[in-house]
Design an enzyme around this catalytic site. Structure first.
Site, PDB file in Angstrom:
ATOM      1  N   LYS A 138     -50.362  12.347  35.599  1.00 54.23           N
ATOM      2  CA  LYS A 138     -51.430  12.882  34.738  1.00 54.23           C
ATOM      3  C   LYS A 138     -50.903  13.995  33.847  1.00 54.23           C
ATOM      4  O   LYS A 138     -51.164  14.025  32.644  1.00 54.23           O
ATOM      5  CB  LYS A 138     -52.588  13.428  35.591  1.00 54.23           C
ATOM      6  CG  LYS A 138     -53.232  12.380  36.488  1.00 54.23           C
ATOM      7  CD  LYS A 138     -54.263  13.025  37.401  1.00 54.23           C
ATOM      8  CE  LYS A 138     -53.660  14.031  38.340  1.00 54.23           C
ATOM      9  NZ  LYS A 138     -53.558  13.758  39.725  1.00 54.23           N
ATOM     10  N   ARG A 165     -63.109  16.036  40.784  1.00 53.41           N
ATOM     11  CA  ARG A 165     -62.368  15.376  41.852  1.00 53.41           C
ATOM     12  C   ARG A 165     -63.292  14.913  42.954  1.00 53.41           C
ATOM     13  O   ARG A 165     -62.861  14.202  43.841  1.00 53.41           O
ATOM     14  CB  ARG A 165     -61.421  16.402  42.444  1.00 53.41           C
ATOM     15  CG  ARG A 165     -59.963  16.078  42.429  1.00 53.41           C
ATOM     16  CD  ARG A 165     -59.333  17.245  43.156  1.00 53.41           C
ATOM     17  NE  ARG A 165     -57.937  17.131  43.411  1.00 53.41           N
ATOM     18  CZ  ARG A 165     -56.970  17.458  42.566  1.00 53.41           C
ATOM     19  NH1 ARG A 165     -57.259  17.816  41.345  1.00 53.41           N
ATOM     20  NH2 ARG A 165     -55.726  17.397  42.950  1.00 53.41           N
ATOM     21  N   ARG A 209     -39.632  16.346  42.923  1.00 55.00           N
ATOM     22  CA  ARG A 209     -40.265  17.067  41.824  1.00 55.00           C
ATOM     23  C   ARG A 209     -40.001  18.570  41.881  1.00 55.00           C
ATOM     24  O   ARG A 209     -40.112  19.196  42.914  1.00 55.00           O
ATOM     25  CB  ARG A 209     -41.780  16.804  41.859  1.00 55.00           C
ATOM     26  CG  ARG A 209     -42.553  17.602  40.834  1.00 55.00           C
ATOM     27  CD  ARG A 209     -43.892  17.002  40.555  1.00 55.00           C
ATOM     28  NE  ARG A 209     -44.871  17.290  41.593  1.00 55.00           N
ATOM     29  CZ  ARG A 209     -46.159  16.987  41.471  1.00 55.00           C
ATOM     30  NH1 ARG A 209     -46.592  16.364  40.390  1.00 55.00           N
ATOM     31  NH2 ARG A 209     -46.991  17.267  42.431  1.00 55.00           N
ATOM     32  N   ARG A 221     -43.300  23.052  44.313  1.00 53.39           N
ATOM     33  CA  ARG A 221     -44.683  23.393  44.619  1.00 53.39           C
ATOM     34  C   ARG A 221     -44.841  23.455  46.129  1.00 53.39           C
ATOM     35  O   ARG A 221     -44.372  22.567  46.829  1.00 53.39           O
ATOM     36  CB  ARG A 221     -45.618  22.313  44.052  1.00 53.39           C
ATOM     37  CG  ARG A 221     -45.979  22.551  42.620  1.00 53.39           C
ATOM     38  CD  ARG A 221     -46.752  21.400  42.023  1.00 53.39           C
ATOM     39  NE  ARG A 221     -47.892  20.949  42.822  1.00 53.39           N
ATOM     40  CZ  ARG A 221     -48.851  20.174  42.329  1.00 53.39           C
ATOM     41  NH1 ARG A 221     -48.814  19.788  41.070  1.00 53.39           N
ATOM     42  NH2 ARG A 221     -49.838  19.768  43.094  1.00 53.39           N
ATOM     43  N   ARG A 266     -53.427  15.417  50.393  1.00 52.08           N
ATOM     44  CA  ARG A 266     -53.905  15.266  49.012  1.00 52.08           C
ATOM     45  C   ARG A 266     -54.201  13.799  48.688  1.00 52.08           C
ATOM     46  O   ARG A 266     -55.162  13.479  48.003  1.00 52.08           O
ATOM     47  CB  ARG A 266     -52.858  15.813  48.035  1.00 52.08           C
ATOM     48  CG  ARG A 266     -52.795  17.337  48.028  1.00 52.08           C
ATOM     49  CD  ARG A 266     -51.445  17.859  47.618  1.00 52.08           C
ATOM     50  NE  ARG A 266     -51.062  17.501  46.280  1.00 52.08           N
ATOM     51  CZ  ARG A 266     -49.805  17.473  45.847  1.00 52.08           C
ATOM     52  NH1 ARG A 266     -48.809  17.790  46.669  1.00 52.08           N
ATOM     53  NH2 ARG A 266     -49.535  17.144  44.619  1.00 52.08           N
TER      54      ARG A 266
HETATM   55  P1  ATP Z   1     -50.404  16.282  40.701  1.00 55.80           P
HETATM   56  O1  ATP Z   1     -50.316  17.574  39.961  1.00 55.80           O
HETATM   57  O2  ATP Z   1     -49.118  15.803  41.201  1.00 55.80           O
HETATM   58  O3  ATP Z   1     -51.162  15.248  39.950  1.00 55.80           O
HETATM   59  P2  ATP Z   1     -52.560  16.885  42.466  1.00 55.80           P
HETATM   60  O4  ATP Z   1     -53.511  16.133  41.603  1.00 55.80           O
HETATM   61  O5  ATP Z   1     -52.676  16.714  43.940  1.00 55.80           O
HETATM   62  O6  ATP Z   1     -51.107  16.559  42.081  1.00 55.80           O
HETATM   63  P3  ATP Z   1     -53.131  19.376  41.166  1.00 55.80           P
HETATM   64  O7  ATP Z   1     -54.130  18.707  40.297  1.00 55.80           O
HETATM   65  O8  ATP Z   1     -52.002  20.067  40.558  1.00 55.80           O
HETATM   66  O9  ATP Z   1     -52.556  18.402  42.240  1.00 55.80           O
HETATM   67  O10 ATP Z   1     -53.934  20.365  42.136  1.00 55.80           O
HETATM   68  C1  ATP Z   1     -53.270  21.083  43.143  1.00 55.80           C
HETATM   69  C2  ATP Z   1     -54.261  21.569  44.166  1.00 55.80           C
HETATM   70  O11 ATP Z   1     -55.238  22.410  43.544  1.00 55.80           O
HETATM   71  C3  ATP Z   1     -55.065  20.495  44.847  1.00 55.80           C
HETATM   72  O12 ATP Z   1     -54.353  19.896  45.915  1.00 55.80           O
HETATM   73  C4  ATP Z   1     -56.274  21.306  45.321  1.00 55.80           C
HETATM   74  O13 ATP Z   1     -55.946  22.104  46.430  1.00 55.80           O
HETATM   75  C5  ATP Z   1     -56.506  22.238  44.160  1.00 55.80           C
HETATM   76  N1  ATP Z   1     -57.428  21.643  43.163  1.00 55.80           N
HETATM   77  C6  ATP Z   1     -57.107  21.281  41.896  1.00 55.80           C
HETATM   78  N2  ATP Z   1     -58.165  20.759  41.265  1.00 55.80           N
HETATM   79  C7  ATP Z   1     -59.182  20.777  42.162  1.00 55.80           C
HETATM   80  C8  ATP Z   1     -60.534  20.358  42.121  1.00 55.80           C
HETATM   81  N3  ATP Z   1     -61.071  19.794  41.046  1.00 55.80           N
HETATM   82  N4  ATP Z   1     -61.289  20.529  43.235  1.00 55.80           N
HETATM   83  C9  ATP Z   1     -60.782  21.091  44.333  1.00 55.80           C
HETATM   84  N5  ATP Z   1     -59.514  21.507  44.442  1.00 55.80           N
HETATM   85  C10 ATP Z   1     -58.708  21.361  43.375  1.00 55.80           C
HETATM   86 MG    MG Z   2     -51.099  17.825  38.121  1.00 55.98          MG
END
Ligand code: ATP
Ligand code: MG
Length: 270
Positions: free
Chosen positions: A9, A83, A122, A155, A166
């Site tokens: 993403k 999410r 990563r 990370r 996750r």
């Molecule tokens: P990647 O960045 O590899 O796509 P990801 O989607 O698991 O991985 P991020 O989107 O970077 O990770 O988010 C990291 C963390 O931040 C999540 O695991 C969660 O703990 C928190 N987080 C991010 N967005 C949300 C959300 N919309 N609701 C709840 N927690 C969130």
């Molecule tokens: Mg991300």
């Protein structure tokens, strides 16, 4: 933009920002920024993020709407939010109030075994959110960010245990949200193509029908041409005339000011 952790993403949003006049809001990057700066939200989020849990919906809404309120009249992508079903409903209510409904839901669908491998390789430049991978997207100098010369880090949630959590959260809470969008979306291909309009008649707040598209190639390089073609169908999305010197200037997580300084090109007519 939806997808499992590590689906690409961030990489694809970054490419869109580089080419088109839009900005990206990554909640993961925003939270990491809060954590680095030791804000109240950051202190609350740190432990939850590290173990791969989810931050409470009300906090996330606050983080996101604070950003979106500064982005009226801009095209934006959300990466990492919503999410959960509740976040989706909160976002819908917020956008409805401002008459700026979602137009596109993108689902980047990558097999679990591919992303598991990717995550273990990563490295990130935390202040900008730039992502490197030691197998296919190496930094010029090992362990160093190409643009700033600053050190790369792992990370804290890119470890097998947090990653499994996750991934489970994705299946348990985000898949139901995607089904919710699926029900709202009008699946007819034709709806993507709007009647051509004179640029001055293109109203930014014109309501669009929601479209849901799944990209399911294994890599961002393969997904990119499909995504590029898709977004070119949106008349309000314009290509940047001046390619940005530093794309991360446009990344909302690292500050918006510079992005506003750039002018946009002519609307796409293809
Ligand atoms: P990647 O960045 O590899 O796509 P990801 O989607 O698991 O991985 P991020 O989107 O970077 O990770 O988010 C990291 C963390 O931040 C999540 O695991 C969660 O703990 C928190 N987080 C991010 N967005 C949300 C959300 N919309 N609701 C709840 N927690 C969130
Ligand atoms: Mg991300």
């Amino acid at each position: 933009m939806f997808g499992k952790p590590g689906a690409g993403k961030g990489t694809l949003s970054r490419r869109l920002v580089e080419k088109y006049d839009l900005v990206t809001v990554s909640t993961g990057d925003l939270l990491r920024q809060h954590i680095n700066e030791g804000t109240d939200i950051g202190r609350e989020a740190e432990e939850i993020v590290a173990r791969g849990g989810l931050i409470p919906d009300d906090i996330m809404l606050k983080v996101v709407t604070n950003k979106l309120n500064g982005l009226r009249n801009k095209n934006w992508i959300l990466d990492g939010f919503p999410r959960t079903l509740i976040q989706g409903e909160l976002l819908n209510a917020h956008l409805k109030k401002h008459n700026t409904p979602l137009t596109l839901v993108l689902n980047i669908d990558v097999p679990d075994n591919v992303i598991l491998h990717r995550i273990s390789d990563r490295w990130i430049h935390s202040p900008s959110g730039r992502v490197y991978n030691m197998s296919y997207n190496r930094p010029k100098v090992a362990g160093i960010d190409d643009q700033t010369g600053e050190p790369l880090t792992k990370r804290p949630d890119d470890n097998p245990k947090s990653f499994a959590r996750r991934l489970r959260a994705f299946y348990e809470t985000t898949i139901p949200l995607l089904n919710y969008y699926h029900k709202q979306a009008d699946g007819k291909q034709g709806d993507l193509f709007h009647t051509p309009q004179h640029p001055h008649q293109v109203s930014f707040h014109r309501p669009h029908k929601l479209k849901l598209v799944t990209l399911n190639s294994g890599s961002s390089d393969e997904n990119w041409p499909h995504l590029d073609e898709l977004v070119r169908q949106y008349p309000s999305l314009r290509e940047r005339l001046d390619k940005m010197n530093n794309v991360s200037d446009a990344i909302v997580a690292s500050g918006m000011a510079a992005a506003n300084a750039y002018r946009v090109g002519q609307p796409q007519t293809t």
